[in-house]
Design an enzyme around this catalytic site. Sequence first.
Site, PDB file in Angstrom:
ATOM      1  N   GLU A  56       0.823  -1.202   0.000  1.00  0.00           N
ATOM      2  CA  GLU A  56       0.000   0.000   0.000  1.00  0.00           C
ATOM      3  C   GLU A  56       0.864   1.262   0.000  1.00  0.00           C
ATOM      4  OE1 GLU A  56      -2.194  -2.978   2.730  1.00  0.00           O
ATOM      5  OE2 GLU A  56      -0.173  -2.627   1.958  1.00  0.00           O
ATOM      6  N   ALA A 174      12.340 -34.352  -9.211  1.00  0.00           N
ATOM      7  CA  ALA A 174      13.039 -33.927 -10.425  1.00  0.00           C
ATOM      8  C   ALA A 174      13.050 -35.105 -11.388  1.00  0.00           C
ATOM      9  CB  ALA A 174      14.469 -33.498 -10.096  1.00  0.00           C
TER      10      ALA A 174
END
Length: 377
Positions: A56, A174
């Site tokens: 913000e 993997a």
Amino acid sequence: MLEQSLIEDGMRRGLAIARRGPSHTPNPQVGCVLLDPEGRVVAEGWHRGAGTPHAEVEALGHLLAEWHDRAAELTAVVTLEPCNHTGRTGPCAAALIAAGVGAVAYALSDPGQESSGGADTLRAAGVEVRGGVLDGEARALLAPWLEKQAGAVPARTGDPLPRPSRPRVIVKWAQTLDGRAAATDGSSQWITGEGARADVHRRRARADAILVGTGTLLADDPALTARDAAGGLLVPPKEQPLPVVVGRREIPASARVRAHPALAAHGLSEPLRFTGADLAADLASLAEHGVRSVFVEGGPTVASALIAAGLADDVLVYVAPALLGGPRLAIGDLGIPDISGILRLSETRIERLGDDLLVIASLDRASSALGPVTEGS
């Protein structure tokens, strides 16, 4: 307040830029856009890491001077409820009030005991506030962070963050392009490149625990720590993932995991141990230990068992542009007899890591059940 469709468009932009922030820190990825009365973005910002301005404040800092006296016409769209406390930075709710922003829309309520309450502070100052905008999409982005918060603080009224009955389970493997996790002789280092391995360590650091089967433990003697490129600890010992070992075979006295830095930091003498006979009960026990997210690197047996039992929430598949052939598949039998039982993945996205690809996806929890992890795990 702008109409809902314009706010949702702004929220999608906020979620997109939130992903630019680091995902491996204790802070959530947050994005903020400031919309004019026509729903156009006039400024935006995202949180860039601990100690830097929140989304913000970052967005307000990019606001052109012509809007400084017209801030009441603006709507701030934020992916997480503006914080209400002073930490390394000031409260975002106060910053929005001081800037004179007229309306604020956010996706998820802040679950923190100290940081929550920004919406109430804004309303008390006369700012129009709307929550719950695209909360499902925001929850998907912040899932790992929210899991940790859910175990640390009680859920606030109206904020659906119940204490989970089991941790969030992220299964990683993997493989080569042809789906192999190792060569025929069992060797597997290294299938993927340095970029993929560094990404794994960053994701390990975000988890509360890291889980392997005894088969992987005996074959690879992994350290199960989150490390940097130089081999040092990526996060302090107490923030390292707790090592968890599933299977019935003994952990060798010389195993590297016995020296895991998180053990001493948490007053433990050895890794958390489970037989794998009842994976659901094992995960429930981890939740009782305060574990809210588990990073699974346990090899094909454990990975397949968790997926088939419907206990895996996400998969991370690192794919190398290489071929091995042979019997060493990355995933084993999932108990799917024909194509009608195919397990579809959702919320899939792909990232490039050097020459490798990372496939990130969510799993359907309604997967069919599989038997327990066997003695050979």
